[in-house]
Design a protein around this motif. Structure first.
Motif, PDB file in Angstrom:
ATOM      1  N   LEU A  44       0.853  -1.048  -0.016  1.00 24.16           N
ATOM      2  CA  LEU A  44      -0.223  -0.083   0.013  1.00 24.16           C
ATOM      3  C   LEU A  44       1.029   1.160  -0.024  1.00 24.16           C
ATOM      4  CD1 LEU A  44      -2.725  -1.133   2.581  1.00 24.16           C
ATOM      5  CD2 LEU A  44      -3.153  -0.983   0.169  1.00 24.16           C
ATOM      6  N   PHE A  45       1.854   1.473   0.768  1.00 22.59           N
ATOM      7  CA  PHE A  45       2.926   2.394   0.773  1.00 22.59           C
ATOM      8  C   PHE A  45       3.331   2.683  -0.539  1.00 22.59           C
ATOM      9  CE2 PHE A  45       4.094   1.649   5.555  1.00 22.59           C
ATOM     10  CZ  PHE A  45       2.859   2.202   5.759  1.00 22.59           C
ATOM     11  N   SER A  46       3.800   1.510  -1.403  1.00 22.87           N
ATOM     12  CA  SER A  46       4.349   1.678  -2.780  1.00 22.87           C
ATOM     13  C   SER A  46       3.286   2.324  -3.526  1.00 22.87           C
ATOM     14  CB  SER A  46       4.720   0.373  -3.162  1.00 22.87           C
ATOM     15  OG  SER A  46       5.866  -0.229  -2.387  1.00 22.87           O
ATOM     16  N   VAL A  47       2.296   1.617  -3.566  1.00 24.51           N
ATOM     17  CA  VAL A  47       1.135   2.614  -4.476  1.00 24.51           C
ATOM     18  C   VAL A  47       0.894   3.948  -4.088  1.00 24.51           C
ATOM     19  CG1 VAL A  47      -1.380   2.443  -4.901  1.00 24.51           C
ATOM     20  CG2 VAL A  47      -0.279   0.357  -4.542  1.00 24.51           C
ATOM     21  N   GLY A  48       1.103   4.138  -2.822  1.00 21.61           N
ATOM     22  CA  GLY A  48       0.929   5.699  -2.227  1.00 21.61           C
ATOM     23  C   GLY A  48       2.026   6.356  -3.050  1.00 21.61           C
ATOM     24  N   LEU A  49       3.263   5.922  -3.097  1.00 20.66           N
ATOM     25  CA  LEU A  49       4.438   6.632  -3.544  1.00 20.66           C
ATOM     26  C   LEU A  49       4.254   6.597  -4.997  1.00 20.66           C
ATOM     27  CD1 LEU A  49       7.037   7.774  -2.291  1.00 20.66           C
ATOM     28  CD2 LEU A  49       8.111   5.794  -2.973  1.00 20.66           C
ATOM     29  N   VAL A  50       3.762   5.724  -5.836  1.00 20.06           N
ATOM     30  CA  VAL A  50       3.552   5.950  -7.179  1.00 20.06           C
ATOM     31  C   VAL A  50       2.361   7.135  -7.605  1.00 20.06           C
ATOM     32  CG1 VAL A  50       2.430   4.746  -9.274  1.00 20.06           C
ATOM     33  CG2 VAL A  50       4.026   3.461  -7.733  1.00 20.06           C
ATOM     34  N   GLY A  51       1.599   7.239  -6.652  1.00 17.66           N
ATOM     35  CA  GLY A  51       0.630   8.363  -6.636  1.00 17.66           C
ATOM     36  C   GLY A  51       1.371   9.630  -6.683  1.00 17.66           C
ATOM     37  N   LEU A  52       2.387   9.749  -5.574  1.00 19.10           N
ATOM     38  CA  LEU A  52       3.035  10.987  -5.498  1.00 19.10           C
ATOM     39  C   LEU A  52       3.871  11.119  -6.815  1.00 19.10           C
ATOM     40  CD1 LEU A  52       4.014  13.304  -3.675  1.00 19.10           C
ATOM     41  CD2 LEU A  52       5.679  11.843  -2.742  1.00 19.10           C
ATOM     42  N   SER A 114      10.900   7.532  -1.179  1.00 20.86           N
ATOM     43  CA  SER A 114      10.053   8.680  -0.419  1.00 20.86           C
ATOM     44  C   SER A 114      10.827   9.952  -0.302  1.00 20.86           C
ATOM     45  CB  SER A 114       9.739   7.989   0.758  1.00 20.86           C
ATOM     46  OG  SER A 114      10.490   7.668   1.560  1.00 20.86           O
ATOM     47  N   VAL A 115      12.018   9.807   0.016  1.00 16.17           N
ATOM     48  CA  VAL A 115      12.880  10.774   0.454  1.00 16.17           C
ATOM     49  C   VAL A 115      13.082  11.822  -0.978  1.00 16.17           C
ATOM     50  CG1 VAL A 115      15.337  11.799   0.975  1.00 16.17           C
ATOM     51  CG2 VAL A 115      14.238   9.875   2.384  1.00 16.17           C
ATOM     52  N   LEU A 116      13.444  11.280  -1.895  1.00 16.24           N
ATOM     53  CA  LEU A 116      13.682  11.893  -3.204  1.00 16.24           C
ATOM     54  C   LEU A 116      12.427  12.596  -3.648  1.00 16.24           C
ATOM     55  CD1 LEU A 116      16.069   9.555  -5.012  1.00 16.24           C
ATOM     56  CD2 LEU A 116      16.671  11.255  -3.678  1.00 16.24           C
ATOM     57  N   LEU A 117      11.380  11.767  -3.628  1.00 11.75           N
ATOM     58  CA  LEU A 117       9.984  12.435  -3.923  1.00 11.75           C
ATOM     59  C   LEU A 117       9.479  13.837  -3.103  1.00 11.75           C
ATOM     60  CD1 LEU A 117       8.358   9.400  -5.665  1.00 11.75           C
ATOM     61  CD2 LEU A 117       9.181  11.094  -6.742  1.00 11.75           C
ATOM     62  N   ALA A 121       8.432  17.365  -4.198  1.00 12.54           N
ATOM     63  CA  ALA A 121       7.414  17.900  -4.043  1.00 12.54           C
ATOM     64  C   ALA A 121       7.509  19.246  -3.399  1.00 12.54           C
ATOM     65  CB  ALA A 121       6.553  16.773  -2.981  1.00 12.54           C
ATOM     66  N   PHE A 122       8.534  19.253  -2.337  1.00 12.68           N
ATOM     67  CA  PHE A 122       8.874  20.458  -1.538  1.00 12.68           C
ATOM     68  C   PHE A 122       9.098  21.637  -2.398  1.00 12.68           C
ATOM     69  CE2 PHE A 122      11.480  23.267   0.917  1.00 12.68           C
ATOM     70  CZ  PHE A 122      10.442  23.772   1.963  1.00 12.68           C
ATOM     71  N   ARG A 123       9.976  21.239  -3.658  1.00 11.92           N
ATOM     72  CA  ARG A 123      10.290  22.132  -4.728  1.00 11.92           C
ATOM     73  C   ARG A 123       9.103  22.753  -5.459  1.00 11.92           C
ATOM     74  NH1 ARG A 123      16.225  20.002  -5.913  1.00 11.92           N
ATOM     75  NH2 ARG A 123      17.319  20.625  -3.925  1.00 11.92           N
ATOM     76  N   SER A 124       8.067  21.876  -5.540  1.00  9.40           N
ATOM     77  CA  SER A 124       7.081  22.248  -6.799  1.00  9.40           C
ATOM     78  C   SER A 124       5.948  22.971  -5.789  1.00  9.40           C
ATOM     79  CB  SER A 124       6.599  21.019  -7.353  1.00  9.40           C
ATOM     80  OG  SER A 124       5.801  20.252  -6.457  1.00  9.40           O
ATOM     81  N   MET A 135       4.701  17.541   4.193  1.00 11.00           N
ATOM     82  CA  MET A 135       5.065  16.303   3.142  1.00 11.00           C
ATOM     83  C   MET A 135       6.358  15.985   3.361  1.00 11.00           C
ATOM     84  SD  MET A 135       4.107  16.081  -0.870  1.00 11.00           S
ATOM     85  CE  MET A 135       2.290  15.517  -0.507  1.00 11.00           C
ATOM     86  N   LEU A 136       7.256  16.947   3.140  1.00 13.12           N
ATOM     87  CA  LEU A 136       8.770  16.472   3.036  1.00 13.12           C
ATOM     88  C   LEU A 136       9.229  16.071   4.375  1.00 13.12           C
ATOM     89  CD1 LEU A 136      11.798  17.034   1.852  1.00 13.12           C
ATOM     90  CD2 LEU A 136      11.674  19.237   2.877  1.00 13.12           C
TER      91      LEU A 136
END
Length: 203
Positions: A44-52, A114-117, A121-124, A135-136
């Motif tokens: 489920l976490f992996s699906v969430g990360l793909v969504g991010l 998750s760290v890289l995304l 996300a923080f920069r966007s 989020m970061l």
């Protein structure tokens, strides 16, 4: 519209994984009972990360690209290890090593991705400004919170399996899933929407 629906469901998946993590920690602390929630939670976490990653599709950059590769790698590994876990009921010896290998690939991919995304996300403009630090922070700290809690649990109760780390990590993923799927309407980020700079022409 399809991307928005995918993002919503990925946010719900991350929230569901967080709930599983919290339930795992609570049951092990209260009843010393292992729910074996880790394989499904990682999926489920992996699906969430793909969504991010999908929300950041308009965000160009190396962090988003590498983070996306890791997110999809974590998803493939988590599906593989979860399928192997189900097949172990039929033939445990054959699929046990596949299950362990899947977790061994999924977990570091999930942590680093998750760290890289989270940084991307923080920069966007993926979410309102006040949510970007949240989020970061959740992307970076969920794994250290998990490991620190497990270490504290071992010190508090060395004679039994006391999984304190699952609870704070689970709350972190619930908050992260909400930020991914619902904050800002769940819309994919569009960095091209920045207001254009105006230049003054000499008269």
């Amino acid at each position: 519209m399809a991307d928005r629906r995918l993002i919503r469901w990925s946010g719900l998946a991350a929230i569901g994984g967080g709930v599983l993590f919290i339930a795992q920690g609570v049951f092990m602390m209260a009843r010393d009972y292992n729910l074996d929630a880790l394989p499904l939670a990682l999926l489920l976490f992996s699906v969430g990360l793909v969504g991010l990653h999908v929300r950041l599709r308009a965000r160009r950059g190396l962090l988003r690209r590498i983070g996306g590769i890791l997110a999809y790698l974590a998803l493939v590994a988590s599906v593989t290890e979860f399928a192997a876990l189900l097949l172990m009921a039929w033939q445990e010896d054959r699929f046990w090593q596949i299950h362990v290998l899947g977790i061994g690939v999924c977990l570091p991919s999930l942590i680093l991705g998750s760290v890289l995304l989270g940084i991307a996300a923080f920069r966007s403009r993926i979410v309102p400004p006040r949510w970007r630090p949240v989020m970061l922070t959740m992307c970076i700290l969920w794994a250290p919170l998990w490991l620190l809690g497990e270490w504290v649990g071992d010190q508090v109760s060395p004679g039994r399996e006391l999984s304190l780390g699952f609870v704070p990590a689970g709350f972190a993923w619930m908050l992260l899933g909400y930020a991914i799927g619902f904050v800002g309407g769940g819309q994919p980020a569009d960095d091209s929407a920045a207001p254009a700079q105006t230049t003054l022409k000499p008269s």
